[in-house]
Design an enzyme around this catalytic site. Structure first.
Site, PDB file in Angstrom:
ATOM      1  NE  ARG A  36      19.142  27.701  44.002  1.00  0.00           N
ATOM      2  CZ  ARG A  36      18.998  27.636  42.646  1.00  0.00           C
ATOM      3  NH1 ARG A  36      18.104  28.506  42.068  1.00  0.00           N
ATOM      4  NH2 ARG A  36      19.640  26.851  41.969  1.00  0.00           N
ATOM      5  CE  LYS A  47      13.731  29.689  40.323  1.00  0.00           C
ATOM      6  NZ  LYS A  47      13.077  29.069  41.748  1.00  0.00           N
TER       7      LYS A  47
HETATM    8  C1  LIG Z   1      17.595  24.206  43.205  1.00  0.00           C
HETATM    9  N1  LIG Z   1      16.637  25.423  43.045  1.00  0.00           N
HETATM   10  C2  LIG Z   1      16.137  26.137  42.083  1.00  0.00           C
HETATM   11  S1  LIG Z   1      16.435  25.675  40.501  1.00  0.00           S
HETATM   12  C3  LIG Z   1      14.999  26.313  39.500  1.00  0.00           C
HETATM   13  C4  LIG Z   1      15.861  27.511  38.649  1.00  0.00           C
HETATM   14  O1  LIG Z   1      16.732  28.320  39.234  1.00  0.00           O
HETATM   15  N2  LIG Z   1      15.094  27.821  37.486  1.00  0.00           N
HETATM   16  C5  LIG Z   1      15.192  28.822  36.864  1.00  0.00           C
HETATM   17  C6  LIG Z   1      16.603  29.525  36.679  1.00  0.00           C
HETATM   18  C7  LIG Z   1      16.675  30.421  35.887  1.00  0.00           C
HETATM   19  C8  LIG Z   1      15.671  30.722  34.658  1.00  0.00           C
HETATM   20  C9  LIG Z   1      14.486  29.935  34.703  1.00  0.00           C
HETATM   21  C10 LIG Z   1      14.289  29.171  35.590  1.00  0.00           C
HETATM   22  N3  LIG Z   1      15.021  26.918  42.568  1.00  0.00           N
HETATM   23  C11 LIG Z   1      15.030  26.917  43.867  1.00  0.00           C
HETATM   24  C12 LIG Z   1      14.267  27.647  44.707  1.00  0.00           C
HETATM   25  O2  LIG Z   1      13.561  28.592  44.355  1.00  0.00           O
HETATM   26  N4  LIG Z   1      14.582  27.371  45.869  1.00  0.00           N
HETATM   27  C13 LIG Z   1      15.340  26.417  46.466  1.00  0.00           C
HETATM   28  N5  LIG Z   1      15.681  26.482  47.720  1.00  0.00           N
HETATM   29  N6  LIG Z   1      16.260  25.588  45.517  1.00  0.00           N
HETATM   30  C14 LIG Z   1      15.924  25.925  44.430  1.00  0.00           C
END
Ligand SMILES: Cn1c(SCC(=O)Nc2ccccc2)nc2c(=O)[nH]c(N)nc21
Length: 277
Positions: free
Chosen positions: A255, A221
């Site tokens: 996750r 992230k």
């Molecule tokens: C579905 N989901 C997501 S998606 C966002 C993401 O991965 N962004 C992202 C991924 C990679 C790079 C930049 C942004 N994040 C969470 C979390 O932190 N907790 C729970 N419970 N579910 C989640």
């Protein structure tokens, strides 16, 4: 403490790894639905081989600026993948959705966990979750994906996030969600500055003291990019560090995109914790 996910009972006093299986259109080369499902199952199979206990299947991108997805579109993306993975692999399938219909469909197809980034605030979501009888992860998000990262502000981020989550717990438990089927998640990156995210990371033991197992997601992230200067594809070391800190602080589900590396980090933490004399 133990929790049952569609028949699979897990010990949540240890850290489990949840692999991410995105089924948003931008996550696969432009194949048909069959290719998408087949590719998703192969990705999940590899994650299970690498030690994942959960796989999280989501059809709605929450990237800032992502186009909203219709319920039907979400169903079309998620259903075949949940069904195929639940049927073919020995893993808990988590359905990442805010939609009541997708929760119901996912549960009927074998999902073992509802993962809602909006903490069941959508119309009918609480009732649907109760009817599925599945455990639920309640996550904090401030605002909405399109605007949440524009100057997010809190009086005291840890207190404010905890208060939101406990309010959602109260609503869910009074509607019939069993207390021992709730996980809480501070929602890293969902309406938080880097400072807010790292205050929440530092305070995970306090969050744990609310009395519910925790799920966290920091993998690759922006918060990690902000402190390392790395692009998304170069954030594995920082992601493993964040997962290690989470395991040390007693998080139950982590996750991630990179299961193999994260499982190794969790094993090192557990070796230290069990060697204590
Ligand atoms: C579905 N989901 C997501 S998606 C966002 C993401 O991965 N962004 C992202 C991924 C990679 C790079 C930049 C942004 N994040 C969470 C979390 O932190 N907790 C729970 N419970 N579910 C989640």
């Amino acid at each position: 403490m133990r929790m049952k996910f569609a028949g699979r009972e897990l010990d949540l006093s240890r850290s489990h790894v949840m692999g991410i299986v995105n089924v948003t259109p931008d996550s696969f080369s432009d194949g048909g639905q069959y290719n998408t499902t087949e590719l998703a199952v192969q990705r999940a199979r590899q994650m299970v081989a690498d030690g994942a206990t959960f796989v999280d299947v989501g059809g709605e991108s929450t990237r800032p600026g992502a186009a909203p997805v219709s319920e039907q579109e979400e169903l079309d993306r998620v259903s075949p993948v949940v069904e195929a993975i639940a049927r073919q692999l020995d893993v808990v399938v988590s359905v990442d959705t805010s939609s009541a219909a997708v929760m119901r469909e996912g549960a009927s197809l074998g999902a073992g966990l509802i993962n809602d980034v909006r903490a069941l605030q959508r119309e009918g979501a609480v009732e649907a979750a109760v009817e599925t009888g599945l455990p639920v992860c309640l996550m904090h998000m401030k605002g909405a994906p399109g605007t949440m990262q524009e100057r997010p502000e809190y009086r005291h981020v840890v207190r404010d996030v905890a208060a939101f989550l406990m309010d959602r717990v109260r609503v869910c438990e009074s509607a019939g969600v069993p207390a021992d089927q709730i996980l809480l998640d501070p929602g890293f990156g969902f309406g938080k500055s880097a400072e807010h995210n790292f205050q929440l990371l530092a305070a995970l033991e306090q969050m744990r003291m609310l009395g519910y197992p925790l799920l966290v997601g920091m993998s690759r992230k922006t918060m990690l990019g902000q402190v390392t200067g790395r692009e998304v594809s170069e954030r594995l070391p920082a992601s493993v560090a964040a997962a290690t800190i989470s395991a040390l602080k007693g998080v139950s589900v982590i996750r991630v995109h990179d299961v193999r590396e994260t499982v190794d980090a969790v094993r090192v933490v557990e070796a230290m914790q069990s060697a204590a004399y």
